[in-house]
Scaffold this active site. Structure first.
Site, short mmCIF file in Angstrom:
data_model
loop_
_atom_site.label_atom_id
_atom_site.label_comp_id
_atom_site.label_asym_id
_atom_site.label_seq_id
_atom_site.Cartn_x
_atom_site.Cartn_y
_atom_site.Cartn_z
N GLY A 1 -42.78 -12.36 18.25
CA GLY A 1 -41.64 -12.81 17.46
C GLY A 1 -40.48 -11.86 17.63
O GLY A 1 -39.33 -12.25 17.81
N ALA A 2 -40.82 -10.56 17.59
CA ALA A 2 -39.82 -9.53 17.74
C ALA A 2 -40.55 -8.22 17.98
O ALA A 2 -41.75 -8.12 17.75
CB ALA A 2 -38.97 -9.42 16.48
N GLU B 1 -48.72 -2.66 10.92
CA GLU B 1 -48.27 -4.05 10.86
C GLU B 1 -48.43 -4.65 9.47
O GLU B 1 -47.59 -5.43 9.02
CB GLU B 1 -48.99 -4.89 11.90
N GLU C 1 -38.92 -5.76 11.16
CA GLU C 1 -38.63 -4.81 12.24
C GLU C 1 -37.89 -3.58 11.71
O GLU C 1 -38.15 -2.45 12.14
CB GLU C 1 -37.82 -5.48 13.35
#
Ligand SMILES: *[C@@H]1O[C@H](CO)[C@@H](O)[C@H](O)[C@H]1NC(C)=O
Ligand SMILES: *[C@@H]1O[C@H](CO)[C@@H](O)[C@H](O)[C@H]1NC(C)=O
Ligand SMILES: *[C@@H]1O[C@H](CO)[C@@H](O)[C@H](O)[C@H]1NC(C)=O
Ligand SMILES: *[C@@H]1O[C@H](CO)[C@@H](O)[C@H](O)[C@H]1NC(C)=O
Ligand SMILES: *[C@@H]1O[C@H](CO)[C@@H](O)[C@H](O)[C@H]1NC(C)=O
Ligand SMILES: [Zn+2]
Length: 950
Positions: A338-339, A397, A375
């Site tokens: 996703g990023a 995460e 992020e």
């Protein structure tokens, strides 16, 4: 990284009788079978080394996947030159040279440094040069590339001396391939001109594909980057660039851009990009980069507007200023995850960074806000302080996922983001973690060695369960104390690496200082949740006052054969509210306890802050139904969703009757809130999956129609006959449910409504006035109700879409057609990268498989083409596991079980073991068969009792 696997959540959330819950199961099975096929090995010959492949022989140092502790990098100087046009062989390459300054820690005559798929051609007979300042470095005895463990191996004639510094210089060529890993290329068209972007994705182990490096997170160093690139392009990296200079190489005019040295950092967080993108923002502080068109259209404005506030939120939350001088964020046309939180240069899929009001939905917007927040959270947690090894990935995460909701809540205070975490992360992963095949959050360091083992860790347990248990922890020690602990943790370990115990230590310090009373230390409590898989179901008997806990398994027949040092018992922070509303808390520390007094009714696990399910005695369930029917608002909205979700899961596990769970949905004809409806929709989806090809389909639809009709009318009135957009974020979501459930259950005027909107668009393709939030469901329903004309129109619009989220919605909607030939053609398109981008192939197959008509077609197609697909699409671009998992969701018959077994044999014959793909799917099919046998009759009886009279 923000997981690539839940990329399409926003699309998935609007499927017919949607299957968003199922996506969580898909992602639970990690990308196990992504055996990469290195496409151009023949281009990049590796020098043969001494034969080390004899499995029985003694292991050499280069046979180990982990670096020895002999050397420690200090500083790298890297110069790379990507070619944005193919060479005479039609290949895109990059050339480069790099020097690493390292310190010898322990005497050794061997240098092991990671390098993968790089061709070192420069020095005759040698692959590298070793030197040192003011002294003569040892001479090289033998150098070679060790492909299995991805090392450049250098044996020396004399040993390196502890405490001394050495420089290793290499020159190399690599392929700038389109495999989305390392230094790779992304392509797109602008005004019919093909453009190439050179970009990177290093995490977890692909920095070694860009230049030789000590490619482990703890091997932090300073990086001096230089990029040489064509005129008309711009070069970006982690730090601020110096003024670019014009240079001439072999008569070609080029630009050389050098960057300030980075902070001390890990290799997996490096990034460099060469592109001709534009940006908005304040140079150089905060910039959003994207294709020129996207920037011109203002698609980066939302990200820019939210980045500042979210950074400010985290500075305050961590009580620590942003560690870098600038923050670039860039949207790439091809990106696998996703990023990615590269320090100072965050890379995104376009859908995760760009937002176009009027075109993108509120779900797209929420996705942008949460991914940016995720992020940016890493800029401290993960980047400034880094996990020593990948086995602690869950903390990195899980943490970023948890706090991304806090950051997004700050940026969008009206969205109820702190509630939505329950739907978006927690209930989904509870299904995954309720399997006997689940795994603990925390892995042992020695169990995670090979790149494939590391890649497997990027799953929903890591992200979502990690987030859930940290949310629980933050709740029971309070958010203030949690953030105080984070602050001292970040302060002590800045520019350094840690293990999860270091965080527990700092949280404990904060707990002690604040005087929070806990039954055990933070570490002792949390070990129960991180070192063993699963979670408990807490059973509360309001008649006897007894509370018990038991390992919750969704499949009643499954057997757990992994022992746990804690015997699958947890320290559970149980909370509840009773009549009158005030919350009570109690620690369940044993298998059972006697605590409760008699009460009227009771709901436990307030706001679902605990990672457990709750069961009650029958009397309490009946009282809950009575409360919900009479005055559902008396129970907090998250708990209304939780009661439904717990009940369905308990029924699935054979702990309560399925009809009891179904009765938890009878109050929905009065409910208008999103969370309870969404939970019901996801749970009922299983019933549709099992029975949408059977005679029960009619009665199920009739019940759904009865429940959803008032909701459909509620939204018709709220939106003044569908002319206004609801104000509340969650109402906007629930309007989608109202329409998609109404259309699929045959509520009068729903199909006409959606087909009419779509027809208006077809009549005037330049003007699409369909409300952005409703696009997915409107497209899907119109294509389902239509034929070739609707499909071809949507395909044209898909091909011409300049906005990624719009393309994604069309891509999904194309799978909704009921015409087999259109579905077959769509399947064919999946194998043509000119038609469907490689990054989208997995999802497209899965979407087609969700459609009852498409499912058998997609299943046949995959069985016929799986080997071709596996060979054509490397790791990171396609997941055969998630495809197979997605296509077999409905499997519930003996015949389908046999088909699976046959396919497994076929795959095994070619790949060796294929158990990792098939065993969970076989297990699920068996469970479905049992469930159908057990529940068909009661369900049928219950449905006729509910729908008689309509
Ligand atoms: C890297 O380059 C910088 C500036 O070009 C120079 O000062 C430094 O000594 C170089 N470092 C190494 C390890 O060669
Ligand atoms: C570099 O070359 C380009 C194109 O030839 C020119 O436009 C630019 O001004 C030059 N820049 C410098 C710093 O000389
Ligand atoms: C990193 O942390 C370790 C303790 O875990 C400490 O011994 C070491 O000195 C730290 N390094 C730096 C550069 O702060
Ligand atoms: C539960 O969540 C709601 C928001 O939905 C919040 O207003 C309430 O304070 C929370 N209750 C507790 C006990 O935390
Ligand atoms: C609502 O819209 C439909 C179709 O556009 C129209 O037929 C109907 O008369 C409208 N109803 C009201 C109350 O405006
Ligand atoms: Zn992340």
């Amino acid at each position: 990284m923000a997981g690539g696997f839940y990329i399409s959540k926003t699309v998935a959330a609007v499927c017919l009788v949607g299957a968003a819950g199922a996506l969580a199961v898909i992602i639970g099975l990690s990308v196990l079978y992504a055996q990469e096929k290195s496409k151009n090995v023949e281009l990049l010959p590796t020098t043969a080394g001494p034969s080390t492949t004899t499995p029985s022989g003694p292991k050499e140092p280069w046979d180990y996947y982990r670096l020895p502790k002999t050397l420690s990098p200090v500083r790298y100087n890297i110069t790379l030159r990507p070619r944005l046009t193919p060479n005479t062989d039609g290949l895109y390459v990059f050339t480069g040279h790099s020097q690493v300054l390292f310190r010898c820690v322990i005497e050794t005559d061997l240098i092991l440094i990671h390098a993968n798929k790089l061709d070192f051609t420069k020095f005759d007979g040698f692959l590298a040069k070793l030197s040192m300042d003011g002294d003569t470095a040892p001479t090289l005895k033998k150098t070679w590339l060790e492909a299995p463990t991805q090392y450049l191996v250098i044996q020396l004639n004399e040993p390196l001396q502890p405490g001394k510094f050495y420089k290793l210089y290499t020159e190399f060529v690599g392929e700038l391939s389109d495999d989305l890993g390392g230094f790779y290329r992304s392509e797109y068209f602008e005004d019919n001109v093909k453009k190439i972007v050179a970009t990177t994705q290093m995490q977890p182990t692909d920095a070694r594909k860009a230049f030789p490096c000590f490619d482990e997170p703890a091997m932090k160093a300073v990086f001096h980057m230089t990029l040489i690139h064509p005129q008309g392009t711009v070069a970006l990296s982690n730090s601020i660039n110096y003024d670019p200079v014009n240079i001439t190489v072999n008569g070609e005019s080029l630009i050389e851009t050098s960057f300030e040295p980075t902070e001390i950092m890990s290799t997996y967080l490096l990034a460099f990009v060469v592109c001709d993108f534009a940006y908005i923002g304040t140079n150089p502080d905060i910039r959003i980069w994207a294709r020129r068109k996207a920037i011109e259209e203002g698609q980066g404005n939302y990200a820019l507007a939210k980045t500042g506030p979210i950074l400010a939120f985290f500075e305050n939350y961590y009580n620590s200023s942003y560690p870098l001088k600038k923050s670039d964020q860039i949207a790439l046309p091809d990106f696998s995850a996703g990023a990615m939180e590269n320090w100072g240069l965050i890379t995104y899929r376009e859908t995760a960074l760009l937002y176009n009001p009027g075109v993108s939905s509120n779900g797209d917007k929420e996705w942008v806000a949460t991914v940016i927040s995720h992020e940016l959270a890493h800029m401290w947690f993960g980047n400034l302080v880094t996990m020593r090894w990948w086995n602690d990935l869950w903390l990195n995460e899980g943490f970023a996922t948890y706090v991304s909701y806090l950051g997004a809540d700050y940026a969008e205070p009206d969205w109820n983001m702190k509630d939505l975490i329950v739907l978006n992360e927690i209930v989904g992963v509870m299904r995954v973690d309720a399997s006997a095949y689940s795994h603990p959050l925390s892995s042992k360091e020695e169990e995670v060695l090979k790149p494939d083992q590391i890649n497997q860790l990027f799953d929903s347990i890591t992200y979502s369960k990690g987030a859930a248990v940290l949310r629980m922890l933050s709740d029971f020690i309070t958010e203030t104390v949690f953030s105080k602990g984070l602050h001292t943790y970040l302060e002590e370990f800045a520019y350094n690496t840690t293990s999860y115990k270091d965080l527990w230590k700092h949280l404990q310090m904060a707990v002690d200082k604040a005087g929070v009373a806990l039954p055990h230390s933070v570490e002792v409590i949390m070990n129960r949740w991180t070192l063993q898989m699963g979670f408990p179901v807490v059973t509360i008997n309001t008649q006897t006052g007894k509370i018990t806990q038991e390992h919750f398994l969704l499949d009643p027949d499954s057997v757990v054969d992994t022992p746990s040092q804690f015997n699958y018992e947890w320290f559970v922070p149980v909370t509840w509210i009773k009549t009158g509303g005030s919350e009570q808390q109690y620690w369940l520390l044993n298998k059972e306890d006697l605590v409760l007094g008699a009460s009227d009714w009771l709901v436990a696990n307030v706001n679902m802050t605990g990672f457990y399910r709750v069961n009650y005695d029958e009397t309490n369930w009946e009282r809950l139904i009575a409360r919900l029917t009479l005055n559902h608002q008396e129970i907090p909205v998250i708990n209304r969703a939780q009661i439904i979700d717990d009940a369905f899961n308990l029924a699935k596990a054979n702990i309560i009757e399925t009809t009891l769970a179904l009765r938890m949905t009878t109050f929905l004809n009065k409910e208008v809130e999103y969370m309870p409806w969404e939970t019901a929709r996801r749970n009922l989806n299983y019933f549709f999956l099992m029975f949408d090809r059977s005679e029960l389909y009619g009665p199920m639809q009739a019940y759904m129609k009865k429940q959803v009709t008032p909701l459909f009318h509620y939204f018709r009135d709220l939106t003044v006959n569908w002319t206004k957009i609801p104000e509340k974020h969650t109402d906007q979501y629930n309007q989608i449910n109202a329409i998609s459930l109404a259309c699929s259950s045959g509520v009068e005027s729903c199909r006409e409504l959606t087909s009419g909107w779509f027809k208006e668009w077809m009549n005037n393709p330049a003007v699409n006035s369909i409300d952005a939030n409703l696009k997915s469901t409107v497209y899907c329903n119109a294509i389902a109700a239509g034929g070739k004309a609707q499909w071809d129109f949507a395909w044209e619009m898909y091909k011409n879409a300049t906005i990624a989220s719009e393309a994604e919605k069309l891509m999904y909607a194309l799978s909704c057609t009921q015409e087999p030939w259109l579905l077959n053609r769509y399947l064919q398109y999946c194998l043509d990268p000119e038609k469907i981008r490689k990054q989208d192939v997995s999802n497209t197959f899965i979407y087609i498989g969700r459609n009852p008509v498409g499912q058998p077609l997609a299943w046949d197609f995959i069985r016929a083409n799986w080997l071709y697909i596996l060979n054509e699409y490397g790791r990171g671009t396609i997941s055969i596991v998630s495809i197979i998992n997605g296509l077999t969701e409905r499997f519930s018959t003996e015949y389908e079980y046999k088909q699976l077994e046959l396919f497994k044999k076929e795959v095994e014959a070619i790949l060796g073991s294929a158990a990792g793909i098939f065993d969970p799917v076989l297990e699920r099919t068996k469970a479905n068969m049992n469930w159908v046998a057990l529940n068909k009759k009661p369900l049928s009886d219950w449905l006729s009792s509910q729908t008689s009279g309509i």
